[in-house]
Structure formats: C-alpha cells, structure tokens
Design an enzyme around this catalytic site. Structure first.
Site, PDB file in Angstrom:
ATOM      1  CD  GLN A  84      -2.613   2.768   6.999  1.00 20.63           C
ATOM      2  OE1 GLN A  84      -3.141   3.101   8.059  1.00 20.63           O
ATOM      3  NE2 GLN A  84      -3.288   2.680   5.879  1.00 20.63           N
ATOM      4  CE  LYS A 111      -4.756   5.654   4.779  1.00 20.70           C
ATOM      5  NZ  LYS A 111      -5.839   4.845   4.108  1.00 20.70           N
ATOM      6  NE  ARG A 147      -6.128   0.958  -1.394  1.00 24.51           N
ATOM      7  CZ  ARG A 147      -5.444   1.479  -0.378  1.00 24.51           C
ATOM      8  NH1 ARG A 147      -4.165   1.229  -0.231  1.00 24.51           N
ATOM      9  NH2 ARG A 147      -6.051   2.248   0.517  1.00 24.51           N
ATOM     10  NE  ARG A 171       0.349   1.441   3.366  1.00 26.35           N
ATOM     11  CZ  ARG A 171       1.325   2.296   3.600  1.00 26.35           C
ATOM     12  NH1 ARG A 171       2.596   1.898   3.704  1.00 26.35           N
ATOM     13  NH2 ARG A 171       1.104   3.587   3.709  1.00 26.35           N
ATOM     14  N   GLY A 172       0.264   2.411  -0.078  1.00 28.15           N
ATOM     15  CA  GLY A 172       1.027   3.646  -0.255  1.00 28.15           C
ATOM     16  C   GLY A 172       1.064   3.942  -1.755  1.00 28.15           C
ATOM     17  CB  ALA A 173       0.069   6.918  -3.721  1.00 30.15           C
ATOM     18  CG  ASP A 222      -3.147   7.874  -1.524  1.00 32.67           C
ATOM     19  OD1 ASP A 222      -2.514   7.988  -0.461  1.00 32.67           O
ATOM     20  OD2 ASP A 222      -3.351   6.789  -2.104  1.00 32.67           O
TER      21      ASP A 222
END
Ligand code: MRU
Length: 341
Positions: free
Chosen positions: A193, A245, A86, A45-47, A234
């Site tokens: 996170q 987030k 996503r 995860r994480g853009a 993001d």
C-alpha cells in the site's frame, strides 16, 4: 481530489486499488454481494473507506428488497454479509451500526422512503468522513516542521478514506500550509500500500517523498534521517492501544528506541470504546498468496508455508499522541480519549 468511491443512484463505483498505480480503473458494484467482495479483495481498503463502502453496500442491498414484509430479514442478512468481510476495521462495524439505527428508527416509513433514507445516510457517512479527515489534517499539521522527514506506513490517504486521508491528511495539510519537509513511505509488504498507493497520492499532491522498504526505516532513524512518524489506525482501544497495518508495531518500537515522536491519526469512528485494551482486537489473517507472490509472481517455493497477519497492535506506551477530528489526545489515553469522546 481522489475518487475513492461514488454513489451513482443504482450502483457504487470505486477505483480499483489493486491496479494502482499502473492503471486507474473503476469498478461498478450493482449489488451488496459485489460490494462485499470488493472489500474482501481490497478493491477498496483502509478503515474509513471500508466503512463508507459497507454503508453503500447495505443501502444498495436494501434497494432490492421487494416488499415490506421481507425488509427486516433482508436488512439483517445483507448487514451480516458485509460484517464478515474484514474483521479488524472498526469503521466497518461502526457504519453498519449507524445504518441499523436509522433503519430501526424509520421502520414506519413506506418501503421506498425507507430505502431513500438509507441511501442518504450512506451519503452522509461519506461526506462526513471527508470533512472529518480535513479536520484531522488541520489539527495535526503543526506537528510537522520545516526540515522534517516524516515516516508513514501503509496508506492512510485519500484512497483509504472518503477523501483527504488521516495520516496523509496531516501531511497534506502541512504541505498546503507551506511547510518544507519530505516523506518516507514504507513500501508495506505484502500488499504494498505504501509503495503503490501512498507514493501515487504524494506524487499527485506534489509532496517530496521517497519509498523505502520496510526494513530500512530503523537504520534511517538511527542515522538521524527521520524526524517523526505518522500512521493511520484500523481500531483503537480505550487505553490507546492501536491496531494498524502489520509493521506499525516495529516502526513504533524503533521510533521510541531512537527518541522520535510516533503519531497516530484517526477519526473517532475508528475507536472501539468497548475494548479496555488492544488484546481484544480481532486480527485478520489474509490469504497466503499475498506473501508468496509479488504482483502475481511466485517468490517462494510453491508450497511454502507462510503467515499473513494483516495488522498488529501497537501498545499505547509507544504512541506520542493520537490526532482526531476533535483534537489531539496525549497519554494517559484513558482520560484524554474519554474527554474527546
Ligand atoms: O489492509 P488495509 O490496506 O485496509 O489496511 C489499511 C491500514 O492499515 C490503514 O493504515 C488504516 O486502515 C487507516 S486508513 C485511514
């Protein structure tokens, strides 16, 4: 330092971010569908990391194309599957568009060569992202001064990128320069996170930090215990509105109320110049279980109704500056981001 994702010739290997910090387990994806599921379920995860994973997923899916006749249809089908994982992370779409451009401009190649060319493109995306993050770190390091306490939200570290991180990249670069400061990591409910991943990274880097629950940041700001905030993104619209987030908006409003700088760190691949403002950014709603449970244990009545928007949009007026690999943009963002672009 942090092995977020790695290409191994016929598969992609990624550290399972759901299991950190308790266990360092690696997951192997041997087809595009398992990469898509890894993105959906937040193994990765994480853009920027999602963008790298999607590029590898597409390259992997295309390796399985049996003959030239099916190439275009298969490429489109795999890309569509990955696009549906996503919706908020701009880097996902950016990476797939970049792969598509390579596919289209190399249509004439024999199938095996086209397949290798796509693998190389995904590897370039990964390498470039690591390099870009180091540049973001260098560009932003001087914003942190001796004695500062830096708030960060979610995880915008090495795990959220190919390596090094964006917001955590700035923290890391300042630390490597010898600046003496500490970090407050918001725990970042519901997926934690901050508590799990940012704390794990800061621990490994040796950066002094403390984890706080999200609702503590405002009070610590009011008491003068926080000097500035730096977060990732993001998706960023042309006017500087930032999707990040859930909880970023609250932190930014509190920072303004308390007269503190609020910085956003992101590569240009996170910008969506097609959007005039943040109103058009799609916000992902994630499964209710993420709110109802902590570490798999129910904390609400079993049937409790919940909401789980995974991101919010912070209006540009709350953002002091946006740090990119090409330099620092300050308001008015339409002009400063346009110049960096
Ligand atoms: O839901 P996540 O964990 O993918 O959300 C991640 C974030 O919000 C990060 O701050 C953002 O992607 C930037 S990562 C460099």
């Amino acid at each position: 330092m942090l092995p977020t994702i790695e290409w191994r010739g016929d598969r992609v290997v990624m550290i399972d971010q759901r299991r950190l910090p308790g266990e360092e387990i690696y997951v192997e994806c041997r087809d595009a569908e398992s990469v898509a599921r890894a993105i959906e379920t937040m193994i990765i995860r994480g853009a920027p990391a999602i963008g790298v994973a999607a590029a590898y997923g597409l390259a992997l899916g295309f390796l399985m194309v049996p003959d030239r006749g099916r190439a275009a249809a298969e490429f489109a089908a795999v890309s569509d599957r990955l696009r549906r994982t996503r919706p908020t992370a701009r880097n996902l779409f950016w990476a797939l568009e970049r792969m598509k451009a390579v596919f289209e401009s190399h249509q004439g190649l024999p199938l095996a060569e086209l397949q290798s060319r796509l693998v190389r493109e995904a590897q370039d995306i990964e390498r470039e992202d690591a390099d870009i993050c180091e540049r973001i770190g260098r560009n932003g390091a001087a914003l942190i001064k001796d004695g500062d306490s830096v708030l960060t939200h979610c995880n915008a570290g090495g795990l959220a990128t190919a390596a090094y991180g964006t917001a955590v990249g700035i923290i890391r670069a300042a630390f490597e320069r010898g600046t003496k400061f500490r970090v407050f990591a918001d725990e970042t409910r519901p997926f934690l996170q901050g508590a799990r991943l940012t704390a794990w990274e800061l621990e490994k880097l040796g950066v002094p930090y403390a984890v706080i629950t999200d609702n503590m940041a405002g009070w610590l700001m009011h008491k003068g215990e926080i000097s500035l905030a730096v977060v990732g993104a993001d998706r960023i619209a042309r006017n500087g509105d930032v999707a990040n987030k859930i909880g970023t908006y609250s932190a930014a409003v509190l920072a303004k109320e308390n007269g503190l700088p609020f910085y956003v760190a992101a590569p240009l691949s996170t910008f969506d110049f097609s959007l005039a403002d943040g109103g058009g950014i799609p916000i992902e709603e994630r499964p209710a279980a993420e709110v109802r449970e902590i570490a798999g244990r129910l904390i609400t009545p079993a049937g409790a109704k919940v909401r789980n928007p995974a991101f919010d949009v912070t209006p540009a007026r709350y953002i002091t500056a946006i740090i990119t690999e090409k330099g620092i943009a300050r308001p008015p963002y339409e002009a400063s981001l346009g110049a960096l672009r």
